[in-house]
Design a protein around this motif. Structure first.
Motif, PDB file in Angstrom:
ATOM      1  N   LEU A 154       0.859  -1.183   0.000  1.00  0.00           N
ATOM      2  CA  LEU A 154       0.000   0.000   0.000  1.00  0.00           C
ATOM      3  C   LEU A 154       0.893   1.230   0.000  1.00  0.00           C
ATOM      4  O   LEU A 154       1.738   1.402   0.878  1.00  0.00           O
ATOM      5  N   LEU A 155       0.715   2.083  -0.990  1.00  0.00           N
ATOM      6  CA  LEU A 155       1.542   3.268  -1.148  1.00  0.00           C
ATOM      7  C   LEU A 155       0.689   4.512  -0.948  1.00  0.00           C
ATOM      8  O   LEU A 155      -0.334   4.688  -1.614  1.00  0.00           O
ATOM      9  N   LEU A 156       1.105   5.365  -0.010  1.00  0.00           N
ATOM     10  CA  LEU A 156       0.418   6.620   0.268  1.00  0.00           C
ATOM     11  C   LEU A 156       1.316   7.762  -0.189  1.00  0.00           C
ATOM     12  O   LEU A 156       2.465   7.868   0.256  1.00  0.00           O
ATOM     13  N   LEU A 157       0.792   8.614  -1.049  1.00  0.00           N
ATOM     14  CA  LEU A 157       1.584   9.672  -1.667  1.00  0.00           C
ATOM     15  C   LEU A 157       0.969  11.024  -1.340  1.00  0.00           C
ATOM     16  O   LEU A 157      -0.149  11.331  -1.765  1.00  0.00           O
ATOM     17  N   ASP A 158       1.688  11.835  -0.574  1.00  0.00           N
ATOM     18  CA  ASP A 158       1.173  13.128  -0.132  1.00  0.00           C
ATOM     19  C   ASP A 158       1.776  14.246  -0.991  1.00  0.00           C
ATOM     20  O   ASP A 158       2.862  14.742  -0.708  1.00  0.00           O
ATOM     21  N   GLU A 159       1.081  14.599  -2.066  1.00  0.00           N
ATOM     22  CA  GLU A 159       1.540  15.617  -3.011  1.00  0.00           C
ATOM     23  C   GLU A 159       3.014  15.414  -3.358  1.00  0.00           C
ATOM     24  O   GLU A 159       3.843  16.323  -3.215  1.00  0.00           O
ATOM     25  N   PRO A 160       3.374  14.232  -3.852  1.00  0.00           N
ATOM     26  CA  PRO A 160       4.790  13.898  -4.042  1.00  0.00           C
ATOM     27  C   PRO A 160       5.470  14.686  -5.158  1.00  0.00           C
ATOM     28  O   PRO A 160       6.697  14.719  -5.219  1.00  0.00           O
ATOM     29  N   LEU A 161       4.691  15.295  -6.048  1.00  0.00           N
ATOM     30  CA  LEU A 161       5.283  15.971  -7.204  1.00  0.00           C
ATOM     31  C   LEU A 161       5.161  17.492  -7.152  1.00  0.00           C
ATOM     32  O   LEU A 161       5.628  18.182  -8.052  1.00  0.00           O
ATOM     33  N   ASP A 182       2.977  -1.874 -12.349  1.00  0.00           N
ATOM     34  CA  ASP A 182       3.905  -2.985 -12.586  1.00  0.00           C
ATOM     35  C   ASP A 182       4.124  -3.819 -11.323  1.00  0.00           C
ATOM     36  O   ASP A 182       4.274  -5.043 -11.399  1.00  0.00           O
ATOM     37  N   LEU A 183       4.139  -3.160 -10.171  1.00  0.00           N
ATOM     38  CA  LEU A 183       4.374  -3.869  -8.906  1.00  0.00           C
ATOM     39  C   LEU A 183       3.084  -4.390  -8.276  1.00  0.00           C
ATOM     40  O   LEU A 183       3.131  -5.062  -7.244  1.00  0.00           O
ATOM     41  N   GLY A 184       1.940  -4.072  -8.879  1.00  0.00           N
ATOM     42  CA  GLY A 184       0.667  -4.547  -8.347  1.00  0.00           C
ATOM     43  C   GLY A 184       0.308  -3.936  -7.013  1.00  0.00           C
ATOM     44  O   GLY A 184      -0.252  -4.604  -6.136  1.00  0.00           O
ATOM     45  N   LEU A 185       0.620  -2.642  -6.832  1.00  0.00           N
ATOM     46  CA  LEU A 185       0.359  -1.972  -5.566  1.00  0.00           C
ATOM     47  C   LEU A 185      -1.029  -1.343  -5.549  1.00  0.00           C
ATOM     48  O   LEU A 185      -1.658  -1.139  -6.588  1.00  0.00           O
ATOM     49  N   THR A 186      -1.491  -1.021  -4.361  1.00  0.00           N
ATOM     50  CA  THR A 186      -2.651  -0.159  -4.158  1.00  0.00           C
ATOM     51  C   THR A 186      -2.106   1.210  -3.769  1.00  0.00           C
ATOM     52  O   THR A 186      -1.227   1.305  -2.908  1.00  0.00           O
ATOM     53  N   ALA A 187      -2.598   2.277  -4.402  1.00  0.00           N
ATOM     54  CA  ALA A 187      -2.039   3.606  -4.148  1.00  0.00           C
ATOM     55  C   ALA A 187      -3.137   4.627  -3.882  1.00  0.00           C
ATOM     56  O   ALA A 187      -4.178   4.626  -4.543  1.00  0.00           O
ATOM     57  N   ILE A 188      -2.876   5.489  -2.895  1.00  0.00           N
ATOM     58  CA  ILE A 188      -3.721   6.658  -2.639  1.00  0.00           C
ATOM     59  C   ILE A 188      -2.829   7.886  -2.779  1.00  0.00           C
ATOM     60  O   ILE A 188      -1.830   8.021  -2.067  1.00  0.00           O
ATOM     61  N   HIS A 189      -3.198   8.747  -3.695  1.00  0.00           N
ATOM     62  CA  HIS A 189      -2.357   9.879  -4.089  1.00  0.00           C
ATOM     63  C   HIS A 189      -3.108  11.172  -3.798  1.00  0.00           C
ATOM     64  O   HIS A 189      -4.157  11.442  -4.384  1.00  0.00           O
ATOM     65  N   VAL A 190      -2.583  11.961  -2.867  1.00  0.00           N
ATOM     66  CA  VAL A 190      -3.186  13.247  -2.532  1.00  0.00           C
ATOM     67  C   VAL A 190      -2.546  14.335  -3.383  1.00  0.00           C
ATOM     68  O   VAL A 190      -1.316  14.409  -3.483  1.00  0.00           O
ATOM     69  N   THR A 191      -3.363  15.168  -4.014  1.00  0.00           N
ATOM     70  CA  THR A 191      -2.847  16.252  -4.840  1.00  0.00           C
ATOM     71  C   THR A 191      -3.879  17.371  -4.935  1.00  0.00           C
ATOM     72  O   THR A 191      -5.077  17.139  -4.752  1.00  0.00           O
TER      73      THR A 191
END
Length: 359
Positions: A154-161, A182-191
């Protein structure tokens, strides 16, 4: 690939309500973006899921397991921060291998995982470089590699860009999605970047004032938003006020300062005051249509924005540069408003501004 379920989550900081009764779910392998104005609660929600914030009302489940009291280090979650948080005293290899070492993996596993993540990020030749020698994009890729090296699904991304240059940000967002898939992850991306969310997400959750406004697939939210705020916040819209003058089972006509606009009827009656919204790029320049005069012509790269006066209205229209090559300020043009792209909403009881205000 974990699934996430957030049920009835409310978080208050003193008298300030950061989140109010949040109910969302994220499916296995899904890439979900959470967007909204600054201060709407996006990052607070992400930190609750991560376990950084522990005191809140409601519940968080991962793969059906209650995570409310689960220790942060046992959640198997990768978290990438907005501010690139690399260890300045470690080179790239040291930063990426930090998580496997902290989890006491054997030396061969640490080495293989580190090299695998660096190869995935195309950073192998930067193994011995320190963060100060890396560009912003490379630093954030190193931070992502470090998060993934922990074995997180599980990948959590807090405005990474958000702190990167536009060109680097655009390139990296597509690479980010590729890696997650490609890695088959679940991601939540805040932006807060709507274009970024549209480009990389399987689904978008729109937030405002501590609440979820609406969620759905990017194209559906863009073309058929159910809420005024979504139509206003996601992309651009001309926002107009009018009254319904014709109505049948399928279509209606709205009088907007003397201009009749046809739209799908979603339950309105003659005489109702309504809000009409249409995206600038979906308005067409035609040979037979509504007359307007070009007030401004603005270059925006491949697209040209025309500000067109129609009576007392000002309409924004975006077209590819080659379609408006011969049109200049003062030119008379004819516009068509395709009925499938004209969105009509009930006029808010508290006024239009209350529904589109970002804060």
């Amino acid at each position: 690939m974990p699934s996430i379920r957030v049920e009835g989550v409310t978080k208050r900081f003193g008298k300030f309500t950061a989140l109010e009764n949040i109910n969302i779910s994220v499916n296995d392998g899904e890439y979900v973006s959470i967007i909204g104005p600054s201060g709407c609660g996006k990052t607070t929600l992400l930190r609750i899921i991560a376990g950084i914030i522990r005191e809140y009302e409601g519940h968080v489940y991962v793969d059906g397991e209650l995570f409310d009291d689960k220790p942060l280090e046992k959640r198997s979650i990768g978290y990438v921060f907005q501010n690139i948080a690399l260890f300045p005293n470690m080179n790239v290899g040291g930063n990426v291998s930090y998580s496997p070492k902290a989890k006491r993996f054997d030396s061969e596993t640490i080495r293989s995982v580190t090299l695998e993540m660096l190869e995935l990020m195309k950073l192998t030749d930067r193994y011995y470089d320190y963060p100060t020698r890396l560009s912003g994009g490379m630093q954030q890729k190193t931070a992502l590699a470090r998060a993934l090296a922990s074995g997180a699904k599980l990948l959590l991304l807090d405005e990474p860009l958000s702190l990167l240059d536009l060109k680097v940000r655009t390139e990296l967002r597509y690479e980010l999605r590729r890696i997650v898939k490609d890695l088959g992850l679940t991601a939540i991306h805040v932006t807060h970047d709507q274009e970024e969310a549209m480009a990389i997400s399987d689904r978008i959750i729109v937030m405002r004032r501590a609440r979820v406004v609406e969620e759905g697939a990017p194209l559906n939210l863009y073309l058929r938003p159910k809420e005024i705020f979504t139509a206003y916040f996601l992309g651009e819209s001309n926002v107009l006020e009018g009254s319904v003058v014709e109505s049948d089972e399928k279509f209606l006509k709205v009088d907007v300062e003397g201009v009749l606009l046809k739209a799908r009827n979603t339950g309105f009656k003659i005489g109702e005051k309504v809000v009409v919204m249409i995206r600038p790029e979906l308005i067409e320049l035609v040979n037979h249509g509504v007359n307007g005069i070009v007030m401004k012509k603005i270059m925006e790269g491949f697209f040209i924005r025309l500000i067109i006066g129609i009576g007392g209205m000002r309409i924004s229209v975006k077209q590819p540069y080659w379609r408006v090559y011969g049109i200049n300020v003062g030119s008379t043009v004819k516009l068509s408003f395709p009925e499938e792209h004209v969105l009509v909403y009930k006029y808010p009881e508290r006024g239009l501004y209350s529904e589109i205000s970002l804060y």
